[in-house]
Write an enzyme that holds these catalytic residues in place. Sequence first.
Site, PDB file in Angstrom:
ATOM      1  N   SER A 143      -5.318  22.961  14.774  1.00  0.00           N
ATOM      2  CA  SER A 143      -6.763  22.950  15.015  1.00  0.00           C
ATOM      3  C   SER A 143      -7.026  23.684  16.323  1.00  0.00           C
ATOM      4  O   SER A 143      -6.132  23.748  17.190  1.00  0.00           O
ATOM      5  CB  SER A 143      -7.251  21.498  15.151  1.00  0.00           C
ATOM      6  OG  SER A 143      -8.544  21.449  15.723  1.00  0.00           O
ATOM      7  N   TYR A 156      -6.498  13.120  18.504  1.00  0.00           N
ATOM      8  CA  TYR A 156      -6.481  14.215  17.517  1.00  0.00           C
ATOM      9  C   TYR A 156      -5.923  15.493  18.165  1.00  0.00           C
ATOM     10  O   TYR A 156      -5.031  16.150  17.608  1.00  0.00           O
ATOM     11  CB  TYR A 156      -7.903  14.439  16.999  1.00  0.00           C
ATOM     12  CG  TYR A 156      -8.002  15.507  15.933  1.00  0.00           C
ATOM     13  CD1 TYR A 156      -7.566  15.250  14.634  1.00  0.00           C
ATOM     14  CD2 TYR A 156      -8.519  16.764  16.220  1.00  0.00           C
ATOM     15  CE1 TYR A 156      -7.647  16.231  13.639  1.00  0.00           C
ATOM     16  CE2 TYR A 156      -8.613  17.746  15.237  1.00  0.00           C
ATOM     17  CZ  TYR A 156      -8.177  17.472  13.958  1.00  0.00           C
ATOM     18  OH  TYR A 156      -8.261  18.445  12.983  1.00  0.00           O
TER      19      TYR A 156
HETATM   20  N1  LIG Z   1     -12.415  20.137   8.548  1.00  0.00           N
HETATM   21  C1  LIG Z   1     -12.255  20.590   9.778  1.00  0.00           C
HETATM   22  O1  LIG Z   1     -13.220  20.862  10.498  1.00  0.00           O
HETATM   23  C2  LIG Z   1     -10.873  20.827  10.320  1.00  0.00           C
HETATM   24  C3  LIG Z   1     -10.742  21.584  11.487  1.00  0.00           C
HETATM   25  C4  LIG Z   1      -9.488  21.833  12.001  1.00  0.00           C
HETATM   26  C5  LIG Z   1      -8.366  21.308  11.374  1.00  0.00           C
HETATM   27  N2  LIG Z   1      -8.522  20.572  10.246  1.00  0.00           N
HETATM   28  C6  LIG Z   1      -7.321  20.034   9.625  1.00  0.00           C
HETATM   29  O2  LIG Z   1      -7.217  20.464   8.291  1.00  0.00           O
HETATM   30  C7  LIG Z   1      -6.530  19.474   7.532  1.00  0.00           C
HETATM   31  C8  LIG Z   1      -7.352  19.140   6.293  1.00  0.00           C
HETATM   32  O3  LIG Z   1      -8.633  18.716   6.694  1.00  0.00           O
HETATM   33  P1  LIG Z   1      -9.850  18.575   5.682  1.00  0.00           P
HETATM   34  O4  LIG Z   1     -11.054  18.851   6.485  1.00  0.00           O
HETATM   35  O5  LIG Z   1      -9.610  19.324   4.446  1.00  0.00           O
HETATM   36  O6  LIG Z   1      -9.780  16.991   5.421  1.00  0.00           O
HETATM   37  P2  LIG Z   1     -10.097  16.066   4.139  1.00  0.00           P
HETATM   38  O7  LIG Z   1     -10.335  14.709   4.697  1.00  0.00           O
HETATM   39  O8  LIG Z   1     -11.140  16.707   3.287  1.00  0.00           O
HETATM   40  O9  LIG Z   1      -8.713  16.094   3.363  1.00  0.00           O
HETATM   41  C9  LIG Z   1      -7.559  15.517   3.919  1.00  0.00           C
HETATM   42  C10 LIG Z   1      -6.689  14.987   2.795  1.00  0.00           C
HETATM   43  O10 LIG Z   1      -5.504  14.418   3.385  1.00  0.00           O
HETATM   44  C11 LIG Z   1      -5.197  13.237   2.687  1.00  0.00           C
HETATM   45  N3  LIG Z   1      -4.407  12.340   3.547  1.00  0.00           N
HETATM   46  C12 LIG Z   1      -4.839  11.611   4.613  1.00  0.00           C
HETATM   47  N4  LIG Z   1      -3.843  10.871   5.099  1.00  0.00           N
HETATM   48  C13 LIG Z   1      -2.747  11.135   4.338  1.00  0.00           C
HETATM   49  C14 LIG Z   1      -1.418  10.666   4.353  1.00  0.00           C
HETATM   50  N5  LIG Z   1      -1.008   9.739   5.242  1.00  0.00           N
HETATM   51  N6  LIG Z   1      -0.541  11.155   3.440  1.00  0.00           N
HETATM   52  C15 LIG Z   1      -0.949  12.078   2.522  1.00  0.00           C
HETATM   53  N7  LIG Z   1      -2.206  12.542   2.447  1.00  0.00           N
HETATM   54  C16 LIG Z   1      -3.095  12.082   3.356  1.00  0.00           C
HETATM   55  C17 LIG Z   1      -6.548  12.625   2.344  1.00  0.00           C
HETATM   56  O11 LIG Z   1      -6.441  11.692   1.272  1.00  0.00           O
HETATM   57  C18 LIG Z   1      -7.364  13.862   1.988  1.00  0.00           C
HETATM   58  O12 LIG Z   1      -7.279  14.141   0.599  1.00  0.00           O
HETATM   59  C19 LIG Z   1      -6.304  18.290   8.468  1.00  0.00           C
HETATM   60  O13 LIG Z   1      -4.993  18.355   8.987  1.00  0.00           O
HETATM   61  C20 LIG Z   1      -7.322  18.516   9.565  1.00  0.00           C
HETATM   62  O14 LIG Z   1      -6.922  17.951  10.787  1.00  0.00           O
HETATM   63  C21 LIG Z   1      -9.756  20.312   9.702  1.00  0.00           C
END
Ligand SMILES: NC(=O)c1ccc[n+]([C@@H]2O[C@H](COP(=O)([O-])OP(=O)(O)OC[C@H]3O[C@@H](n4cnc5c(N)ncnc54)[C@H](O)[C@@H]3O)[C@@H](O)[C@H]2O)c1
Length: 257
Positions: A143, A156
């Site tokens: 991130s 985070y």
């Molecule tokens: N959305 C953003 O703004 C953003 C920004 C930077 C980084 N990210 C990173 O991108 C990645 C995905 O984010 P997203 O926005 O698609 O999130 P999201 O919440 O839409 O999807 C995350 C998925 O991970 C699964 N998950 C959570 N804990 C888990 C575990 N212990 N084991 C297996 N699966 C698990 C959840 O069930 C969910 O389906 C994350 O690592 C997040 O930190 C997101």
Amino acid sequence: MFRLDDKIALITGAGSGIGEAIAKVFARQGAQVIVADVVSEAASRVAEAIRQQGYSATAVAFDVAEEEPVREAFAQLGGYRRLDILVNNAGISHVGSILETSLDDWERVLRVNARGAFLCAREAVRTMTEQRPQGGIIINMASVAAQIGVERRLPYSASKGAILAMTRSIAMDFVGHGIRCNAICPGTVQTPFVEGYLARNFPGQEEAVRQSLHARQPLGRMGLPEEIASAALYLAADEAAFVTGSALVIDGGWTAK
Ligand SMILES: NC(=O)c1ccc[n+]([C@@H]2O[C@H](COP(=O)([O-])OP(=O)(O)OC[C@H]3O[C@@H](n4cnc5c(N)ncnc54)[C@H](O)[C@@H]3O)[C@@H](O)[C@H]2O)c1
């Protein structure tokens, strides 16, 4: 360009958001996709949607932070028993400064984001160094919070910093085994992750805060999951053969400010 024909790719957290978009684009580009999520129905829904489009996908449910289930999932690899690409994407968030972070908060976030990425990457490296021909690709979802100070994101940011450091370590330790390891650093991306954050932390003010999330990125909007998936596709493809140990920033200009 950017074909993944016959590659076996496991994507964690692929039942939603960015992981779902990655699973879909990888499948479209020819990969056999293993859709992994802790929520079994979410993994099955995405795998089914991919199959409906005529591509190849299988669903597997496990918690990335539990050692034995991770070991079992990587032993099976959806029946393929080979792994060309791992995307360590599963992650959870928390809002708070250090004074707003309990030890439980710290451990909950680090458990999924850092320990989970470690456990999955370790199994992937084991498989990739044992299989013939050796090698593979690991992509870790970090991130911008690993690179700049984002307000009230203490655990985070720490978890994503750990992912960046781990990315560089794996890249250097296994460069001679044909393993490339890279990270992606998204800015804010419009996914259920962000919508959940708004509902939990800003009830009644969701729209105002959503607009501020769009505005803090110089391009004036949040990213789309598909825009992050395109970066993952590039890193997974042969076109990125010279890229390892890097952190690809996709943030609408946020960190350039
Ligand atoms: N959305 C953003 O703004 C953003 C920004 C930077 C980084 N990210 C990173 O991108 C990645 C995905 O984010 P997203 O926005 O698609 O999130 P999201 O919440 O839409 O999807 C995350 C998925 O991970 C699964 N998950 C959570 N804990 C888990 C575990 N212990 N084991 C297996 N699966 C698990 C959840 O069930 C969910 O389906 C994350 O690592 C997040 O930190 C997101």
